[in-house]
Design a protein around this motif. Structure first.
Motif, PDB file in Angstrom:
ATOM      1  N   UNK A  34       0.668  -1.214   0.126  1.00 12.14           N
ATOM      2  CA  UNK A  34       0.042   0.006   0.023  1.00 12.14           C
ATOM      3  C   UNK A  34       0.977   1.152  -0.057  1.00 12.14           C
ATOM      4  N   UNK A  35       0.560   2.250  -0.907  1.00 13.47           N
ATOM      5  CA  UNK A  35       1.442   3.613  -0.960  1.00 13.47           C
ATOM      6  C   UNK A  35       0.340   4.671  -1.029  1.00 13.47           C
ATOM      7  N   UNK A  36       0.870   5.977  -1.002  1.00 17.30           N
ATOM      8  CA  UNK A  36      -0.082   6.918  -1.070  1.00 17.30           C
ATOM      9  C   UNK A  36      -0.933   7.037  -2.178  1.00 17.30           C
ATOM     10  N   UNK A  37      -2.110   7.629  -2.217  1.00 15.25           N
ATOM     11  CA  UNK A  37      -2.931   7.856  -3.549  1.00 15.25           C
ATOM     12  C   UNK A  37      -2.058   8.511  -4.345  1.00 15.25           C
ATOM     13  N   UNK A  38      -2.218   8.173  -5.618  1.00 15.78           N
ATOM     14  CA  UNK A  38      -1.424   8.947  -6.715  1.00 15.78           C
ATOM     15  C   UNK A  38      -2.422   9.155  -8.071  1.00 15.78           C
ATOM     16  N   UNK A  39      -1.801   9.417  -9.136  1.00 19.49           N
ATOM     17  CA  UNK A  39      -2.441   9.941 -10.310  1.00 19.49           C
ATOM     18  C   UNK A  39      -3.557   8.620 -10.773  1.00 19.49           C
ATOM     19  N   UNK A  40      -4.572   9.170 -11.481  1.00 18.59           N
ATOM     20  CA  UNK A  40      -5.666   8.129 -12.062  1.00 18.59           C
ATOM     21  C   UNK A  40      -5.432   8.147 -13.514  1.00 18.59           C
ATOM     22  N   UNK A  41      -5.611   6.905 -14.184  1.00 19.25           N
ATOM     23  CA  UNK A  41      -5.404   6.741 -15.144  1.00 19.25           C
ATOM     24  C   UNK A  41      -6.478   5.702 -15.965  1.00 19.25           C
ATOM     25  N   UNK A  42      -6.514   5.921 -17.395  1.00 22.24           N
ATOM     26  CA  UNK A  42      -7.579   5.239 -17.957  1.00 22.24           C
ATOM     27  C   UNK A  42      -7.198   4.649 -19.344  1.00 22.24           C
ATOM     28  N   UNK A  43      -7.411   3.111 -19.335  1.00 25.64           N
ATOM     29  CA  UNK A  43      -7.050   2.368 -20.507  1.00 25.64           C
ATOM     30  C   UNK A  43      -7.210   0.921 -20.026  1.00 25.64           C
ATOM     31  N   UNK A  44      -7.421   0.005 -20.903  1.00 29.46           N
ATOM     32  CA  UNK A  44      -7.352  -1.400 -20.677  1.00 29.46           C
ATOM     33  C   UNK A  44      -5.786  -1.827 -21.192  1.00 29.46           C
ATOM     34  N   UNK A 100       8.249  12.756 -17.510  1.00 23.73           N
ATOM     35  CA  UNK A 100       8.303  12.342 -15.940  1.00 23.73           C
ATOM     36  C   UNK A 100       7.771  11.035 -15.480  1.00 23.73           C
ATOM     37  N   UNK A 101       6.768  10.617 -16.319  1.00 23.91           N
ATOM     38  CA  UNK A 101       6.333   9.257 -16.320  1.00 23.91           C
ATOM     39  C   UNK A 101       6.350   8.177 -17.076  1.00 23.91           C
ATOM     40  N   UNK A 102       6.104   6.946 -16.615  1.00 22.37           N
ATOM     41  CA  UNK A 102       6.262   6.011 -17.728  1.00 22.37           C
ATOM     42  C   UNK A 102       4.872   5.333 -17.983  1.00 22.37           C
ATOM     43  N   UNK A 103       4.512   5.356 -18.986  1.00 28.48           N
ATOM     44  CA  UNK A 103       3.186   4.493 -19.480  1.00 28.48           C
ATOM     45  C   UNK A 103       3.298   3.320 -19.772  1.00 28.48           C
ATOM     46  N   UNK A 104       2.177   2.619 -19.970  1.00 35.19           N
ATOM     47  CA  UNK A 104       2.245   1.180 -20.316  1.00 35.19           C
ATOM     48  C   UNK A 104       2.775   0.668 -21.545  1.00 35.19           C
ATOM     49  N   UNK A 105       2.595   1.675 -22.636  1.00 39.52           N
ATOM     50  CA  UNK A 105       3.052   1.434 -23.890  1.00 39.52           C
ATOM     51  C   UNK A 105       4.627   1.703 -23.974  1.00 39.52           C
ATOM     52  N   UNK A 127      -4.256   6.771 -28.107  1.00 42.62           N
ATOM     53  CA  UNK A 127      -4.489   8.288 -27.770  1.00 42.62           C
ATOM     54  C   UNK A 127      -3.750   8.587 -26.747  1.00 42.62           C
ATOM     55  N   UNK A 128      -3.978   9.279 -25.932  1.00 40.21           N
ATOM     56  CA  UNK A 128      -3.193   9.594 -24.585  1.00 40.21           C
ATOM     57  C   UNK A 128      -2.342   8.540 -24.012  1.00 40.21           C
ATOM     58  N   UNK A 129      -2.606   7.398 -23.940  1.00 38.77           N
ATOM     59  CA  UNK A 129      -2.169   6.460 -23.196  1.00 38.77           C
ATOM     60  C   UNK A 129      -2.118   6.933 -21.663  1.00 38.77           C
ATOM     61  N   UNK A 130      -3.238   6.963 -20.930  1.00 35.64           N
ATOM     62  CA  UNK A 130      -3.323   7.348 -19.647  1.00 35.64           C
ATOM     63  C   UNK A 130      -2.929   6.383 -18.572  1.00 35.64           C
ATOM     64  N   UNK A 131      -2.365   5.165 -19.242  1.00 29.58           N
ATOM     65  CA  UNK A 131      -2.025   4.138 -17.977  1.00 29.58           C
ATOM     66  C   UNK A 131      -0.548   4.531 -17.509  1.00 29.58           C
ATOM     67  N   UNK A 132      -0.388   5.193 -16.453  1.00 23.64           N
ATOM     68  CA  UNK A 132       0.784   5.431 -16.012  1.00 23.64           C
ATOM     69  C   UNK A 132       1.295   4.385 -15.039  1.00 23.64           C
ATOM     70  N   UNK A 133       2.414   3.665 -15.253  1.00 17.13           N
ATOM     71  CA  UNK A 133       2.792   2.629 -14.430  1.00 17.13           C
ATOM     72  C   UNK A 133       3.926   3.146 -13.471  1.00 17.13           C
TER      73      UNK A 133
END
Length: 562
Positions: free
Chosen positions: A9-19, A270-275, A303-309
């Motif tokens: 468990x870690x702190x709440x972070x950014x939300x993201x959208x995609x499968x 600054x972030x690493x996305x799924x793709x 599109x914007x690939x909002x799945x940030x890992x």
């Protein structure tokens, strides 16, 4: 080493959208190297980016090393792969996931236990912008379902080799469970393959059927029909994924985890996305295995690939172009004439106008200059659709000249006439999109002296109206286009003799067959310059006599494609 089950468990972070569904075939036990059985324009400022990715991230990671049925041989690293990935996702400095649950104990990896874990996950309160990542590492297989259709199954700890249909977890059933989640941004990671070796075992009937199939494997029926938005696989369909003792991981998973320390941040936002993580792991897996393992991807949403890992967005980042479409697989992307890599995948580019091209086997499929801005992600498929979205329509304004081919007719019947008009060309509307149809209308008039047999030089005013239809193929090489085909034109001609003692008008209407050829040059995705030449042949009555005459015309124009 982490215990077999652990929730991070870690702190709440950014939300993201995609499968995301990523098949990263974990490992087989072997020697040192074992085997086991691949647009949308977006431009946001920093505040919009942060808002778009706001939310929580949750992960459920499952690793299955051992199986109750001895037919499924044990694997070395699935549990460790799940734990290594979980550690990175839970790290506040890297993944920052709110919760990461890793299941590896025998009682947690049965079919019933996995389904219950998914339903428990679905029961929590979800925001549509939340991200959920599901990772399953273990055996995979193919089997016939109740309807007799060949389906993909995940092998759970209690799956029986002689009853895969009844005891395995069907891929489609897993996706249906995920659809019950309240988040619209769901990631499914499947670390399994179905090559029949290593981390995959096929029932004898299926194996015999595949051996009779040309090419050894049927078409890709499973990932192609997936309801997931993004499917990442450790190897391509029919290939064998590998684990490595030197890495102590599944090879693809090792580099996937490695990318999350920031090395996979291709566009420097600054972030690493799924793709981005997949592309990093894909390139390094290909190199490490010397081309024997080709990670692949299937996307149904781009599109914007909002799945940030991992990481957090701090700036829009460099523009990117990408493609995970099977139809572009194997094409080389060139940027400003320099190879940028082979598709599928993506590449980050400097801002500004860039000349992009797709090449394969020495042939140029497409080329265009595209203006890119910070924060943009452009799907190459959408760029191709802009150039050729099915039947292509072009409206053009044209100017040119039309005249007889022989000098006598130009002196005695009609001088060369300037024309102006409009044309419409419909691309790929006949014979299964192999032939174009063009329609044009042009008119002109003039005043000139003609040399008549009787009367010498006589001033004549003339008017011409021409309606033509052309049918034929066209070809495109980058910006250059060629077209040709037979043509039929209806010509209305009026001559008015201007004499002091005689004012006489003559009118003719005739239909001519002929041939047209044209060349075009695209100015971007919408505008085009055109040049067309045509030859026509007709019988024209002049001074009571019918002549067989040839006509020629040359037209220049500018068009708009839509």
């Amino acid at each position: 080493m982490l215990p077999p089950e652990r929730a991070f468990v870690s702190r709440p972070c950014f939300r993201v959208v995609l499968w995301l569904a990523f098949a990263s075939l974990c490992a087989c036990g072997a020697a040192s190297v074992g085997e086991k059985g691949r647009a949308v324009r977006v431009r946001l400022d920093s505040a919009e980016l942060a808002s778009a990715h706001e939310g929580e991230r949750h992960a459920l990671l499952i690793g299955i090393n051992q199986y109750e049925d001895a037919s499924w041989h044990g694997l070395r690293y699935p549990g460790k792969d799940a734990e290594d990935l979980g550690r990175v996702l839970a790290d506040p400095r890297r993944g920052g996931f709110r919760s990461v649950t890793v299941l590896t104990r025998p009682e947690q990896t049965t079919r019933a236990a996995v389904l219950q874990a998914l339903r428990t996950l679905a029961a929590r309160p979800w925001n549509p912008k939340d991200v959920v990542v599901i990772y399953v590492s273990g055996h995979g297989t193919l089997a016939r379902d109740a309807r007799g259709d060949l389906q993909r199954y995940l092998v759970m700890r209690d799956t029986r080799f002689r009853d895969v249909q009844g005891t395995g977890l069907e891929m489609a059933a897993l996706e249906r469970e995920l659809e019950h989640l309240g988040s619209r941004r769901r990631v499914l990671v499947l670390a399994t393959c179905h090559s029949g070796t290593g981390k995959s075992l096929l029932p004898p009937a299926v194996l015999e059927e595949l051996e009779r199939t040309k090419g050894a494997f049927p078409p890709r029926p499973l990932e192609e029909d997936s309801r997931a938005s993004l499917v990442l696989s450790a190897s391509d369909w029919g290939e064998t994924a590998r684990e490595d003792d030197a890495l102590a991981n599944d090879i693809y998973t090792h580099f996937f985890v490695q990318s999350l320390d920031g090395r996979g941040d291709r566009n420097r936002d600054g972030a690493v996305s799924a793709t981005e993580a997949h592309d990093w792991a894909r390139r390094h897996t290909w190199t490490y295995t010397e081309g024997r393992q080709r990670p692949s991807a299937r996307m149904t949403e781009v599109g914007a690939d909002p799945v940030l890992l991992a990481g957090a967005l701090t700036q829009p980042g460099q523009p990117e172009v990408f493609s995970y479409s099977p139809r572009l697989e194997g094409f080389t992307l060139k940027v400003d004439g320099v190879d940028a890599g082979e598709l599928p995948g993506g590449v980050a580019l400097p801002e500004g106008s860039r000349k992009l091209g797709l090449h394969k086997g020495g042939q140029l499929l497409w080329e265009d200059t595209v203006a890119l801005r910070a924060g943009e992600r452009r799907a190459l498929d959408s760029l191709l659709r802009e150039v050729s979205p099915g039947p292509q329509r072009t409206v053009a304004l044209e100017v040119g000249a039309l005249g007889f081919l022989d000098a006598r007719s130009r002196r005695e019947v009609l001088p060369p006439t300037a024309l102006a008009g409009v044309g419409l060309r419909l691309g790929g509307v006949l014979l299964e999109q192999r032939l174009d149809v063009g329609v044009d209308l042009a008119a002109g008039q003039g005043r000139r002296a003609l040399l008549l047999d009787v009367g010498g030089t006589v001033p004549v005013r003339h008017r011409v109206l021409m309606l033509g239809v052309t049918v034929g193929p066209s070809w495109q090489w980058g910006r250059l286009g060629l077209s040709t085909g037979p043509r039929v034109a209806a010509l209305w001609l009026e001559r008015s003799f201007q004499l002091d003692l005689l004012s006489q008008d003559e009118r003719y209407l005739t239909v001519w067959p002929g041939w047209m050829a044209g060349v075009s040059w695209r100015l971007g995705t919408r505008f085009v310059l055109e040049a067309k030449g045509q030859l026509l042949w007709a019988y024209v009555p002049v001074d009571g006599r019918t002549r067989a005459v040839g006509f020629g015309g040359l037209f220049l124009g500018g068009g708009y494609r839509f």
